[in-house]
Design an enzyme around this catalytic site. Structure first.
Site: not given
Ligand code: FAD
Length: 507
Positions: A438
């Protein structure tokens, strides 16, 4: 020229692109480094299977140092849906007090009253949708396992919690709730309702929304104090500049700060070390890394047939408060139906520190956009964190020794001997604490007078017009809950502002 480019189709990015494109006059381009499965019937099994995480098939292959002694893998989703497409599908909200603390940082939009409407809007809670703090018509379907669908491990966990004196908590998302009960999950049967499923699937028919997968953003472009677009590498390796009136970085708490730094927006000394021209000295980029340190007790069952790696790994939760703590629900205990390798039957109970005082940092290894950043978590170096996780682990061991769980256990595999002193537990935590996956806080929100703040409360980058950040990296610190729902909530808020108050962003 697009109106809005959203970088990263993750939890926040999908919500932003879907909400912003509800205005048919606004053109939105959503860029994603990973693949896109536009037809849900073609989703690979690791993405549909919400019973367990997908660790490798759609992953960035990062590593991190949870503690100083160790380097281990650090999964992050690389696909439309982002980490919401690979995660455990636990759908838990932060505590109201988390957001009151955000608001106290002169971020009034983020107090509990400001975030609750977005939490309600994102969900379709099948169990408690009629309650005034829930929603019943949002894109993310949430439900809880009834006892009839729970495995022996989870039924035993709830019974042990009762005999240890914890109250029943039928809805872990009740803002006043605490205790043990079913885990709210964004799953329908086995299907993980990721943000690609919930938000993108119904929005992708819109003519004003373009989704461009396998397109990696290398850096944001800046001219005369204004962001003008992004430089991308396409699937075929060609490099291209794309222009927009507004760029929203939603690449997650690891890649968002990395992109900022490679664009010349970051700590001056670090940029100079990698010969990156400094556009603006922003000392907070990559700092303030916050997460949930955790440590498990693993057990060998008397009856190996109760271990089934194809069953849901998570079904229940205990949210509670550490002894003497003034942070409500700053601890979690979770039963894991199975752990370790398929050929070694094992299950586990994890203790998780939900309110973290310590902070880690993320630094660039090199200016090369393909080089993974270096991630130092420094878990439990803060004495308050250490003390509370040690207490939590003691409570986890108590669960392992309480009927009916104890009746199921042949022996405790970790910690060896199963009966460590507090000093020994502290040693284990300092050495083996792992991440809840997280990470957040690496481009935190704050007022302009806070040197370490990267964006303001609307996600607008301090000192560079035309650039906003909206994802887990803008959280000032990790909320007392798994972070997916809060990342989506951030996307909901910024997406809604883009739709209803575009002038905030100069549109
Ligand atoms: C294995 C795992 C299990 C988890 N389990 C849970 C759970 O059960 N419940 C929960 O609440 N949270 C969980 N989490 C955490 C939660 O999923 C994350 O906190 C949340 O998804 C983060 O959202 P975000 O939009 O910040 O980033 P992300 O959802 O990671 O999105 C970032 C996106 O940007 C893209 N990206 C990155 N760099 C670039 C670039 N240079 N160019 C183009 N695209 C790019 C990536 O490919 C990705 O699609 C888990 C995370 C993981 C990895």
């Amino acid at each position: 020229m697009h109106d809005v480019i959203v970088v990263g189709a993750g939890s926040s990015g999908c919500a932003i692109a879907a909400r912003a494109s509800e205005d048919p006059n606004r053109t939105v381009l959503l860029l994603e480094a990973g693949p896109d499965y536009s037809d849900l019937s073609t989703l690979p099994f690791d993405l549909t299977n919400g019973h367990n995480n997908s660790y490798t098939a759609h992953d960035w292959k990062f590593a991190h140092n949870p503690t100083r002694q160790r380097e281990v893998r650090f999964p992050r989703g690389r696909v439309t849906g982002g980490s919401s497409a690979v995660n455990t599908a636990i759908a838990l909200r932060g505590m109201p007090e988390d957001f009151e603390e955000w608001a106290e940082l002169s971020l009034p939009e983020w107090g509990w009253r400001g975030v609750l409407p977005a939490y309600r809007r994102l969900e379709r809670d099948l169990d408690f949708g009629e309650r005034d703090y829930h929603g019943d018509a949002g894109p993310i379907t949430i439900r809880r396992y009834p006892p009839s669908e729970m495995s022996l491990q989870h039924l035993s966990f709830l019974e042990a919690a009762r005999s240890l004196g914890y109250p029943d908590c039928p809805d872990a998302n009740d803002p006043d709730g605490w205790g043990a009960g079913p885990q709210p999950m964004n799953k329908l049967g086995q299907l993980r309702v990721s943000c690609a499923v919930g938000y993108l699937a119904p929005a992708r028919v819109r003519k004003n929304l373009t989704i461009r997968p396998e397109t990696t953003v290398l850096r944001v472009l800046a001219e005369s104090g204004r962001c003008t677009g992004v430089e991308v590498r396409n699937r075929d390796g060609s490099v291209e500049e794309l222009r927009a009136k507004l760029v929203v970085l939603s690449a997650g708490a690891i890649m968002t700060p990395a992109i900022l730094m490679r664009s010349g927006l970051g700590p001056k000394e670090q940029l100079e070390r990698h010969s990156i021209p400094v556009v603006r000295h922003m000392p907070g980029v990559g700092q303030n890394l916050s997460d949930h340190p955790a440590l498990s007790v693993t057990m060998k069952p008397k009856d190996p047939s109760i271990i089934d790696h194809d069953m849901p790994i998570i079904q229940t939760i205990l949210r509670y408060t550490a002894e003497g703590s003034d942070k409500r629900n700053d601890l979690q205990i979770e039963m894991l139906s199975f752990s370790g390798k398929r050929d070694q039957p094992q299950f586990a109970i994890a203790g998780v520190l939900e309110y973290q005082h310590g902070r880690g940092e993320l630094v660039l290894a090199s200016a090369d956009p393909d080089a993974a950043p270096v991630i130092h978590q420094q878990f439990c170096e803060d004495e308050t964190d250490l003390k509370r996780l040690v207490g939590c682990y003691r409570d986890v061991l108590r669960f392992a020794r309480t009927k009916p769980i104890s009746d199921m256990v042949e022996n405790i595999d970790f910690p060896r001997g199963g009966n460590p002193t507090d000093d020994e537990i502290a040693g284990l935590v300092r050495r083996f604490a792992g991440s809840g996956y997280h990470p957040c806080g690496t481009a935190k929100m704050g007022v302009a007078s806070d040197d370490m703040a990267v964006v303001d409360q609307h996600g607008r980058c301090h000192g560079l017009d035309g650039l906003a950040v909206a994802d887990a990296s803008i959280m000032p610190f990790v909320p007392r809950a798994n972070t997916n729902l809060t990342a989506i909530m951030i996307g909901e808020k910024v997406g809604e502002w883009l739709r209803t108050r575009p002038a905030i962003y100069g549109l």
